[in-house]
Design a protein around this motif. Structure first.
Motif, PDB file in Angstrom:
ATOM      1  N   PHE A  68      -3.654  -9.586 -11.759  1.00  0.00           N
ATOM      2  CA  PHE A  68      -4.632  -8.501 -11.740  1.00  0.00           C
ATOM      3  C   PHE A  68      -5.999  -9.030 -12.181  1.00  0.00           C
ATOM      4  O   PHE A  68      -6.094  -9.836 -13.120  1.00  0.00           O
ATOM      5  CB  PHE A  68      -4.227  -7.379 -12.696  1.00  0.00           C
ATOM      6  CG  PHE A  68      -3.086  -6.537 -12.207  1.00  0.00           C
ATOM      7  CD1 PHE A  68      -3.106  -5.973 -10.942  1.00  0.00           C
ATOM      8  CD2 PHE A  68      -1.994  -6.278 -13.031  1.00  0.00           C
ATOM      9  CE1 PHE A  68      -2.051  -5.180 -10.497  1.00  0.00           C
ATOM     10  CE2 PHE A  68      -0.950  -5.487 -12.596  1.00  0.00           C
ATOM     11  CZ  PHE A  68      -0.975  -4.939 -11.330  1.00  0.00           C
ATOM     12  N   THR A  81      -1.848   0.666  -4.653  1.00  0.00           N
ATOM     13  CA  THR A  81      -1.624   1.264  -5.966  1.00  0.00           C
ATOM     14  C   THR A  81      -2.711   0.848  -6.938  1.00  0.00           C
ATOM     15  O   THR A  81      -3.226   1.670  -7.713  1.00  0.00           O
ATOM     16  CB  THR A  81      -0.244   0.857  -6.511  1.00  0.00           C
ATOM     17  OG1 THR A  81       0.774   1.248  -5.580  1.00  0.00           O
ATOM     18  CG2 THR A  81       0.035   1.500  -7.862  1.00  0.00           C
ATOM     19  N   ALA A  82      -3.091  -0.423  -6.906  1.00  0.00           N
ATOM     20  CA  ALA A  82      -4.117  -0.936  -7.817  1.00  0.00           C
ATOM     21  C   ALA A  82      -5.470  -0.262  -7.582  1.00  0.00           C
ATOM     22  O   ALA A  82      -6.271  -0.130  -8.520  1.00  0.00           O
ATOM     23  CB  ALA A  82      -4.241  -2.446  -7.667  1.00  0.00           C
ATOM     24  N   GLU A  83      -5.734   0.173  -6.339  1.00  0.00           N
ATOM     25  CA  GLU A  83      -6.976   0.890  -6.050  1.00  0.00           C
ATOM     26  C   GLU A  83      -7.149   2.083  -6.994  1.00  0.00           C
ATOM     27  O   GLU A  83      -8.258   2.359  -7.467  1.00  0.00           O
ATOM     28  CB  GLU A  83      -6.972   1.423  -4.620  1.00  0.00           C
ATOM     29  CG  GLU A  83      -7.214   0.425  -3.527  1.00  0.00           C
ATOM     30  CD  GLU A  83      -7.205   1.104  -2.153  1.00  0.00           C
ATOM     31  OE1 GLU A  83      -7.408   2.341  -2.079  1.00  0.00           O
ATOM     32  OE2 GLU A  83      -6.986   0.398  -1.149  1.00  0.00           O
ATOM     33  N   TYR A 110      -1.619  -3.579  -3.490  1.00  0.00           N
ATOM     34  CA  TYR A 110      -3.068  -3.436  -3.354  1.00  0.00           C
ATOM     35  C   TYR A 110      -3.483  -1.967  -3.388  1.00  0.00           C
ATOM     36  O   TYR A 110      -4.472  -1.598  -4.042  1.00  0.00           O
ATOM     37  CB  TYR A 110      -3.540  -4.058  -2.034  1.00  0.00           C
ATOM     38  CG  TYR A 110      -3.231  -5.525  -1.879  1.00  0.00           C
ATOM     39  CD1 TYR A 110      -3.308  -6.404  -2.951  1.00  0.00           C
ATOM     40  CD2 TYR A 110      -2.860  -6.042  -0.638  1.00  0.00           C
ATOM     41  CE1 TYR A 110      -3.033  -7.756  -2.797  1.00  0.00           C
ATOM     42  CE2 TYR A 110      -2.584  -7.391  -0.473  1.00  0.00           C
ATOM     43  CZ  TYR A 110      -2.668  -8.243  -1.554  1.00  0.00           C
ATOM     44  OH  TYR A 110      -2.395  -9.576  -1.392  1.00  0.00           O
ATOM     45  N   VAL A 121      -8.510  -1.647 -10.371  1.00  0.00           N
ATOM     46  CA  VAL A 121      -8.303  -3.081 -10.557  1.00  0.00           C
ATOM     47  C   VAL A 121      -7.898  -3.662  -9.202  1.00  0.00           C
ATOM     48  O   VAL A 121      -7.540  -2.929  -8.279  1.00  0.00           O
ATOM     49  CB  VAL A 121      -7.226  -3.411 -11.624  1.00  0.00           C
ATOM     50  CG1 VAL A 121      -7.625  -2.885 -12.984  1.00  0.00           C
ATOM     51  CG2 VAL A 121      -5.866  -2.868 -11.211  1.00  0.00           C
ATOM     52  N   SER A 122      -7.966  -4.973  -9.094  1.00  0.00           N
ATOM     53  CA  SER A 122      -7.538  -5.630  -7.862  1.00  0.00           C
ATOM     54  C   SER A 122      -6.397  -6.574  -8.178  1.00  0.00           C
ATOM     55  O   SER A 122      -6.239  -7.028  -9.321  1.00  0.00           O
ATOM     56  CB  SER A 122      -8.700  -6.399  -7.218  1.00  0.00           C
ATOM     57  OG  SER A 122      -9.193  -7.392  -8.107  1.00  0.00           O
ATOM     58  N   ALA A 123      -5.593  -6.871  -7.169  1.00  0.00           N
ATOM     59  CA  ALA A 123      -4.485  -7.821  -7.322  1.00  0.00           C
ATOM     60  C   ALA A 123      -4.721  -8.973  -6.364  1.00  0.00           C
ATOM     61  O   ALA A 123      -5.122  -8.763  -5.219  1.00  0.00           O
ATOM     62  CB  ALA A 123      -3.152  -7.148  -7.027  1.00  0.00           C
ATOM     63  N   VAL A 175      -0.174  -0.054 -14.014  1.00  0.00           N
ATOM     64  CA  VAL A 175      -0.248  -0.316 -12.585  1.00  0.00           C
ATOM     65  C   VAL A 175       1.096  -0.830 -12.073  1.00  0.00           C
ATOM     66  O   VAL A 175       1.573  -0.439 -10.999  1.00  0.00           O
ATOM     67  CB  VAL A 175      -1.344  -1.350 -12.262  1.00  0.00           C
ATOM     68  CG1 VAL A 175      -1.651  -1.338 -10.766  1.00  0.00           C
ATOM     69  CG2 VAL A 175      -2.606  -1.096 -13.063  1.00  0.00           C
ATOM     70  N   LYS A 216     -10.030  -7.599 -13.126  1.00  0.00           N
ATOM     71  CA  LYS A 216     -10.999  -6.533 -13.378  1.00  0.00           C
ATOM     72  C   LYS A 216     -12.362  -7.184 -13.259  1.00  0.00           C
ATOM     73  O   LYS A 216     -12.758  -7.972 -14.119  1.00  0.00           O
ATOM     74  CB  LYS A 216     -10.792  -5.925 -14.764  1.00  0.00           C
ATOM     75  CG  LYS A 216     -11.724  -4.758 -15.070  1.00  0.00           C
ATOM     76  CD  LYS A 216     -11.353  -3.515 -14.288  1.00  0.00           C
ATOM     77  CE  LYS A 216     -12.157  -2.310 -14.756  1.00  0.00           C
ATOM     78  NZ  LYS A 216     -11.823  -1.081 -14.006  1.00  0.00           N
ATOM     79  N   GLY A 263      -2.002  -4.262 -17.826  1.00  0.00           N
ATOM     80  CA  GLY A 263      -1.746  -3.753 -16.488  1.00  0.00           C
ATOM     81  C   GLY A 263      -0.383  -3.133 -16.287  1.00  0.00           C
ATOM     82  O   GLY A 263       0.008  -2.869 -15.144  1.00  0.00           O
ATOM     83  N   HIS A 300       3.445   0.810  -9.252  1.00  0.00           N
ATOM     84  CA  HIS A 300       3.818   0.051  -8.056  1.00  0.00           C
ATOM     85  C   HIS A 300       5.332   0.012  -7.888  1.00  0.00           C
ATOM     86  O   HIS A 300       5.845   0.185  -6.771  1.00  0.00           O
ATOM     87  CB  HIS A 300       3.256  -1.372  -8.148  1.00  0.00           C
ATOM     88  CG  HIS A 300       3.710  -2.259  -7.037  1.00  0.00           C
ATOM     89  ND1 HIS A 300       4.558  -3.335  -7.249  1.00  0.00           N
ATOM     90  CD2 HIS A 300       3.469  -2.236  -5.702  1.00  0.00           C
ATOM     91  CE1 HIS A 300       4.798  -3.929  -6.084  1.00  0.00           C
ATOM     92  NE2 HIS A 300       4.154  -3.288  -5.137  1.00  0.00           N
TER      93      HIS A 300
END
Length: 342
Positions: free
Chosen positions: A117, A205-207, A203, A211-213, A152, A119, A149, A156
C-alpha cells in the motif's frame, strides 16, 4: 429491469500490463445466460493503432459484484481481434491450450500475491522524511505501531469472498504496508482468472480508502523485502508420491528452463531476486526442503509425508498468472509424462 456487468480485461502496456474495466448495462433476460462480447478502443490501451482501433472483449469468467451488490456481476474477459482470433496481448489463450493438453494430470495451483500500500509517494506506515524501524516485527504482526492498512485488507478479503473467489488466506508481510493474499488451490485457468479479478478488487477497494496498491517487485530500495507471487503447484502424481516431486523440481532446472521461466516471471525480477531477503539469485537455479533461499522450495511436510506440492519462489508480484501457470504446467507436466509419472 437491468443489471450492471463490469467487464474487466488486461491491456497491452509493457513491460507490465495494467487492468482496465468498463460497465455494460444488460437486460434482466441476460442473467444466467452467456454474456455478450463487447468492443473497446484498443488504441487507448496499447492494443491497437488509431486507424484500426476496435478490439473485442470475450467473457471467460463471471462473479458476483461484491461492491455494487444485487444482481450485478464482474466479468473477466480475454481480448480478441475483430476476426475473433486471440490478440497478441492475450496470454490466456496459450494457457488454455497447455491446460487442456495436460488436464489428465490434474494440475492445481495456489498463488501467494504480495503487494504494498502507498499513501502518496511513500509506503503506508513510512514516516514523512524518514524510515520506520527495520523490518522483522511487521510480518504477521499486530498493533498500530506495526500494522498499516488492515481496514483495507479486511474489506478486500470480504469482497473476494462475496465474489466467490477461492481466496484462502491473508497476512501482513515483512515490510510496513506490505500484505499478502492467497488464491487457490484450483486449476490453472481458475487460479489465473481469479487472481486477476482479486487484483482488480484490491485496486478498487483501496480507492474507497484513498490509498493505492502496487505490485512493484521492489517498492523500496535497500534493505527491505521485495514483493513476490510465490506459486505453489502440484499434479495428481505429485500429490501421491515423492518421486514426482523431485522430477518436477529437476525439470525446472534443466537446460535453458531457468532463464526461460525467469524472463517471464515479471519485469524488474533482477531487482528482487538478488540472493538476499529470502530469494535465490535470478540467474541461478536451486531447490531444497524448507529452504526459502532456494528458487523452488519443497515444504518440510511434503518431504515428511512423501507427497504434496512445490513452491516456485521466483515469480514477481507483478507476474502475469496466465504466463507463470502455463510455463510451470508445460515444463513439469512434460517431464512427468516423459518419466512415466502420470
Amino acid at each position: 429491469m437491468t443489471f450492471k456487468a463490469e467487464y474487466i480485461w488486461i491491456d497491452g502496456t509493457e513491460p507490465t500490463a495494467k487492468l482496465r474495466s468498463k460497465t455494460k448495462i444488460l437486460a434482466d433476460d441476460a442473467k444466467g445466460a452467456e454474456l455478450p462480447i463487447w468492443g473497446f478502443d484498443g488504441s487507448s490501451t496499447n492494443q491497437a493503432e488509431g486507424h484500426a482501433s476496435d478490439r473485442v472483449l470475450k467473457p471467460v469468467a463471471v462473479f458476483p459484484d461484491p461492491i455494487r451488490g444485487g444482481d450485478d456481476v464482474l466479468v473477466m474477459c480475454e481480448v480478441l481481434n475483430i476476426d475473433m482470433t486471440p490478440h497478441e496481448s492475450n496470454t490466456r489463450a496459450a494457457l488454455t491450450e497447455v491446460a487442456e493438453k495436460f488436464a489428465a494430470q490434474e494440475p492445481i495451483f495456489g498463488i501467494e500475491q504480495e503487494y504494498t500500500f502507498f499513501k502518496g509517494s511513500r509506503p503506508l506506515g513510512f514516516p514523512e522524511g524518514g524510515f520506520p524501524a527495520a523490518q522483522g516485527g511487521y510480518y504477521c504482526g499486530v498493533g498500530s505501531d506495526e500494522i498499516f492498512g488492515r481496514d483495507v485488507v479486511e474489506a478486500h478479503l470480504d469482497n473476494c469472498l462475496k465474489a466467490g473467489l477461492a481466496i484462502s488466506g491473508i497476512n501482513a508481510e515483512v515490510m510496513p504496508g506490505q500484505w499478502e493474499f492467497q488464491v487457490g488451490p484450483v486449476s490453472p485457468l481458475e487460479v489465473a482468472d481469479q487472481l486477476w479479478v482479486a487484483r482488480w478488487l484490491l485496486y478498487r477497494t483501496a480507492e474507497d480508502f484513498d490509498v493505492s496498491a502496487t505490485l512493484d517487485p521492489k517498492p523500496v530500495k535497500g534493505d527491505w523485502n521485495g514483493a513476490g507471487a510465490h506459486t505453489n503447484f502440484s499434479t495428481k502424481a505429485m500429490r501421491e508420491g515423492y518421486d514426482a516431486i523431485i522430477t518436477a523440481c529437476e525439470s525446472l532446472g534443466e537446460g535453458s528452463k531457468p532463464l526461460d521461466h525467469v524472463k517471464n516471471y515479471g519485469a524488474g525480477i533482477d531487482d528482487r531476486l538478488t540472493g538476499l531477503h529470502e530469494t535465490a539469485p535470478w540467474n541461478e537455479y536451486s531447490y531444497g526442503v524448507s529452504n526459502r533461499g532456494a528458487s523452488v522450495r519443497i515444504p518440510w511436510q511434503v518431504e515428511k509425508d512423501g507427497k504434496g506440492y512445490i513452491e516456485d519462489r521466483r515469480p514477481n508480484a507483478n507476474v502475469d498468472p496466465y504466463l507463470v501457470t502455463r510455463l510451470i504446467v508445460d515444463t513439469c507436466c512434460s517431464a512427468l509424462e516423459k518419466a512415466g509419472q502420470v
